[in-house]
Design an enzyme around this catalytic site. Structure first.
Site, mmCIF file in Angstrom:
data_model
loop_
_atom_site.group_PDB
_atom_site.id
_atom_site.type_symbol
_atom_site.label_atom_id
_atom_site.label_comp_id
_atom_site.label_asym_id
_atom_site.label_seq_id
_atom_site.Cartn_x
_atom_site.Cartn_y
_atom_site.Cartn_z
ATOM 1 N N ASP A 23 0.854 -1.194 0.000
ATOM 2 C CA ASP A 23 0.000 0.000 0.000
ATOM 3 C C ASP A 23 0.893 1.248 0.000
ATOM 4 O OD1 ASP A 23 -2.373 1.469 0.210
ATOM 5 O OD2 ASP A 23 -2.434 1.345 2.406
ATOM 6 N N GLY B 242 -9.264 5.573 0.948
ATOM 7 C CA GLY B 242 -10.000 6.404 1.903
ATOM 8 C C GLY B 242 -11.479 6.090 1.963
ATOM 9 N N SER C 81 -13.283 4.066 4.259
ATOM 10 C CA SER C 81 -13.920 3.598 5.491
ATOM 11 C C SER C 81 -15.222 4.354 5.741
ATOM 12 C CB SER C 81 -12.977 3.784 6.695
ATOM 13 O OG SER C 81 -12.069 2.702 6.772
HETATM 14 P P1 13P Z 1 -9.414 4.658 5.287
HETATM 15 O O1 13P Z 1 -8.568 5.513 6.190
HETATM 16 O O2 13P Z 1 -10.652 5.354 4.864
HETATM 17 O O3 13P Z 1 -9.692 3.315 5.863
HETATM 18 O O4 13P Z 1 -8.559 4.423 3.932
HETATM 19 C C1 13P Z 1 -7.464 3.537 3.951
HETATM 20 C C2 13P Z 1 -6.697 3.553 2.677
HETATM 21 O O5 13P Z 1 -7.101 4.129 1.684
HETATM 22 C C3 13P Z 1 -5.407 2.821 2.643
HETATM 23 O O6 13P Z 1 -4.723 2.965 1.445
#
Ligand code: 13P
Length: 307
Positions: free
Chosen positions: A82, A211, A213
């Site tokens: 990631d 992003g 969540s």
């Molecule tokens: P969140 O913070 O919304 O869970 O997003 C995580 C993310 O995009 C990791 O690459």
């Protein structure tokens, strides 16, 4: 079974109109929760390792853990880097056995982003590993990466088409209004669906949403009930996620909701049982809540039964 290739899993997802969650791991319990739930629901899954996770637990340790545990499940599991910071980081992940890597050069100007991404694609494809890159810049905080509103910008559809063509990547992370972390903005955090539609008509490879969540109410309630003081956290609405998937979003990154679930379980045991000091009891409850939120994500994204 052995790890699956990112491209194989996501090409199928985009073709068939569902998305695959990519969950961040840092340790044994999170990995167990992801794999046990994926297996139980017959769902393909990505497990991703961030820079912060690498520093906390070690890239090799996490890779060995995931590969070993994934060898005993019968659904496709992709081990993904990631936000790989640079070429060197991507090479380290390739060497450690990852089957998908992200190069995030989105903070560079377009041409430099193309150049850095091309180098990574060449290295990864030489050993059969799939590549994600990002165009546009998400706002928010994620491990070591902090992006201010003034530095964030949404993905331009024409640039997206040129970027994919020039780099040969396998899937593209786009900025369409989501942001990392538990505070996704005042009022309703939104997804720019019109922009997504424009990108989807120009780019045929799978699209990735970071992003994402949702910061669900049940987790906020559990955190508050144990005295946590989080202020007013906000997430992406489920209906926005659901609406994005038919427009090419095939990989959806989730970290914050796992952090909340794990912490909520741990806090519940700590606060409710002052005499308890068995770490397995503390972490076990966290793992239970992780499984619950992971199940909700598979259901939301239409991943159940796709393995
Ligand atoms: P969140 O913070 O919304 O869970 O997003 C995580 C993310 O995009 C990791 O690459």
């Amino acid at each position: 079974m052995p790890l699956a290739l990112g491209k194989d899993v996501l090409d199928k997802a985009r073709r068939e109109g569902y998305a695959v969650p990519s969950f961040n791991t840092n340790n044994l319990e999170i990995t167990q929760a992801i794999l046990e739930t994926a297996e139980a629901l017959r769902a393909p899954v990505f497990i991703q390792v961030s820079d912060g996770a690498r520093k906390y637990a070690g890239l090799e340790n996490l890779s060995n853990l995931v590969r070993d545990m994934a060898s005993r499940v019968s659904v496709p599991v992709v081990l993904h880097l990631d936000h790989g910071a640079d070429y060197k980081m991507v090479l380290q992940a390739l060497r450690a056995g990852f089957t998908s890597v992200m190069i995030d050069a989105s903070h560079h100007p377009f041409e430099e982003n193309v150049h850095e991404t091309q180098r990574c694609v060449e290295a990864a494809h030489a050993v059969g590993v799939s590549v994600e890159a990002e165009l546009g810049r998400l706002q928010g905080i994620e491990d070591n990466i902090v992006v201010d509103a003034k530095d964030a910008f949404l993905t331009d559809p024409d640039e997206a088409e040129r970027f994919v063509e020039a780099t040969g990547i396998d899937y593209l992370a786009i900025a369409i209004g989501t942001s990392h972390g538990a505070y996704k903005g005042k009022g309703r955090p939104y997804i720019d669906h019109a922009r997504l539609e424009q990108i989807a008509t120009r780019v045929s490879i799978p699209l990735v949403l970071h992003g994402s969540s949702g910061v669900p109410q049940w987790l906020k309630d559990k955190m508050s009930a144990t005295g946590a003081d989080l202020g007013d956290p906000t997430g992406i609405h489920d209906e926005d996620v659901r609406k994005a998937i038919p427009n090419g979003i095939a990989k959806i990154n989730i970290d914050t909701d796992l952090r909340l679930a794990f912490s909520a379980g741990i806090r519940e045991v700590v606060v409710g049982n002052p005499k308890e000091f068995d770490p397995r009891k503390l972490l076990g409850k966290g793992r239970e809540y992780l499984k619950q939120v992971i199940k909700e994500k598979f259901e939301l994204m239409g991943t159940v039964g796709r393995a």
